[in-house]
Design an enzyme around this catalytic site. Structure first.
Site, PDB file in Angstrom:
ATOM      1  N   GLU A  43      65.799  49.250 -17.016  1.00 42.71           N
ATOM      2  CA  GLU A  43      64.743  50.256 -16.925  1.00 42.71           C
ATOM      3  C   GLU A  43      65.272  51.621 -16.484  1.00 42.71           C
ATOM      4  O   GLU A  43      64.611  52.642 -16.691  1.00 42.71           O
ATOM      5  CB  GLU A  43      63.656  49.797 -15.947  1.00 42.71           C
ATOM      6  CG  GLU A  43      62.833  48.611 -16.437  1.00 42.71           C
ATOM      7  CD  GLU A  43      61.898  48.957 -17.583  1.00 42.71           C
ATOM      8  OE1 GLU A  43      61.825  50.147 -17.954  1.00 42.71           O
ATOM      9  OE2 GLU A  43      61.249  48.041 -18.111  1.00 42.71           O
TER      10      GLU A  43
ATOM     11  N   GLU B 134      75.605  28.890 -12.019  1.00 41.46           N
ATOM     12  CA  GLU B 134      75.353  29.463 -10.704  1.00 41.46           C
ATOM     13  C   GLU B 134      76.186  28.796  -9.609  1.00 41.46           C
ATOM     14  O   GLU B 134      76.268  29.303  -8.488  1.00 41.46           O
ATOM     15  CB  GLU B 134      73.873  29.372 -10.341  1.00 41.46           C
ATOM     16  CG  GLU B 134      73.355  27.981 -10.052  1.00 41.46           C
ATOM     17  CD  GLU B 134      71.898  28.008  -9.616  1.00 41.46           C
ATOM     18  OE1 GLU B 134      71.647  27.608  -8.472  1.00 41.46           O
ATOM     19  OE2 GLU B 134      71.038  28.442 -10.400  1.00 41.46           O
TER      20      GLU B 134
END
Length: 296
Positions: free
Chosen positions: A81, A112
C-alpha cells in the site's frame, strides 16, 4: 504454546457455537474494542520503533516486514500500500513471508519453522546496516521470525518486533520490541482476529507516520499519490485545490505542466516557476512545507 495469552480459551465465548448471528457479531465487536486499548499501553514502544525507522530511511535504508501466515500477509499488505499511497519505490518498504509468494494464498508446510529460510530470504535482499527489519509474530516465538532478527543483528541492521504476548521471544531479539497483548481470541487460537487487527493498526502507524515525516504529505493530504488511473488523476487535481484554495481549472493547468501534485502546490503557494518549484523541492528533500517556507 498453551501458556500464551493468544492460545488461551476466551471465557466470554465458551458457547460460541450456540450463539445466534447477532449474539456472535456483538461479542466479536465488543472484543475488538479492546484492541485499541491494548495498543495504547504500547505507545511508547511504537513511537521508539517509528523514530528509528524514520532515521534509517532518511539515510537511504529500506524497511522490511517479515513474518509467517497472517503476520506475514499483513506485512506484505502494508508494504504494497505504500507504493500507490506515498509514491514510493517497491524496494523501499518490502514484506517478506515464510514460504514466499505461494504462502500469501495458502499455507506452506514447515516454512515458518525454519530460521535458515529467513536468513536466505534476507540475504537475497542484500540486507545491510542501514536497513530496518521488523519481525511480526502473534505468538512471539515463530522460528522464521527469530532467524530473521538474529541475522539482522549480525548484519548490523536496526531491528524491531511486533508480537501479541508478553515477554515474547522475539522481543529479546529486537532492539525496538512492541508487545500488544490482545488476550484470548473469540475463536481459540485464531490470531487473525484481535491479534491480527492489532498488528494491522500498528503497521498503519509505522508506515503512515514514517512517510509523513519523510515529506510524503502536506497538511493531511497525500501529495505523493501516484496517479495511475483517471480517478487518481482527478484526485491529484483536487488535492492541489484543497492545498492552495485554487479553482479546478487552475489546479488542472499547473498539474498538466509537471504531473506532480507537490510541484504544482509549491508553484502556486510560493509563486515560483515550474523549474524553481522543482529545485526547491529537491533542496528540501521533497518536503512541500519547507519548500514554501524557504520563499517566505
Amino acid at each position: 504454546m498453551s501458556k500464551m495469552n493468544t492460545e488461551q480459551r476466551n471465557p466470554r465465548s465458551m458457547n460460541l457455537d450456540t450463539l445466534s448471528v447477532p449474539e456472535m457479531t456483538e461479542l466479536m465487536n465488543e472484543e475488538d474494542t479492546t484492541v485499541t486499548k491494548a495498543i495504547r499501553q504500547s505507545m511508547n514502544q511504537i513511537n521508539d520503533l517509528i523514530t528509528v525507522v524514520i532515521k534509517q530511511m532518511e539515510k537511504g535504508g529500506r524497511l522490511f516486514y517479515i513474518g509467517a501466515g497472517t503476520s506475514g500477509r499483513l506485512g506484505i499488505l502494508d508494504a504494497a500500500e505504500c507504493v500507490p499511497t506515498f509514491g514510493t519505490s517497491p524496494e523501499w518498504v518490502q514484506g517478506i513471508i515464510a514460504g514466499g509468494e505461494k504462502a500469501v494464498l495458502e499455507a506452506v508446510e514447515g516454512a515458518e519453522d525454519s530460521e535458515a529460510l529467513a536468513v536466505k530470504d534476507l540475504k537475497d535482499k542484500n540486507l545491510n546496516e542501514i536497513d530496518v527489519v521488523i519481525g511480526i509474530a502473534a505468538s512471539g516465538r515463530t522460528p522464521y521470525v527469530k532467524g530473521a532478527l538474529k541475522y539482522a543483528q549480525e548484519v548490523g541492521a536496526q531491528t524491531g518486533s511486533i508480537s501479541n504476548n508478553p515477554k515474547a521471544a522475539i522481543s529479546a531479539l529486537a532492539k525496538y520490541p512492541v508487545e500488544v497483548v490482545t488476550g484470548p481470541e473469540v475463536l481459540t487460537g485464531s490470531t487473525r482476529l484481535k491479534a491480527g487487527t492489532a498488528q494491522k493498526l500498528v503497521l498503519n502507524m509505522i508506515s503512515t507516520v514514517t512517510m509523513v515525516k519523510l515529506g510524503k504529505a502536506y497538511e493531511n493530504l497525500m501529495v505523493d499519490v501516484q496517479a495511475t488511473n483517471e480517478k487518481l488523476v482527478d484526485r491529484s487535481k483536487r488535492i492541489i485545490m484543497e492545498a492552495t484554495d485554487c479553482s479546478f481549472e487552475e489546479a488542472e493547468k499547473y498539474y498538466e505542466q509537471s504531473h506532480s501534485v507537490k510541484t504544482a502546490i509549491v508553484q502556486i503557494l510560493a509563486e515560483v516557476t515550474l523549474g524553481e518549484a522543482e529545485s526547491l523541492l529537491d533542496q528540501k528533500h521533497g518536503r512541500v512545507r519547507e519548500a514554501i517556507r524557504s520563499q517566505q
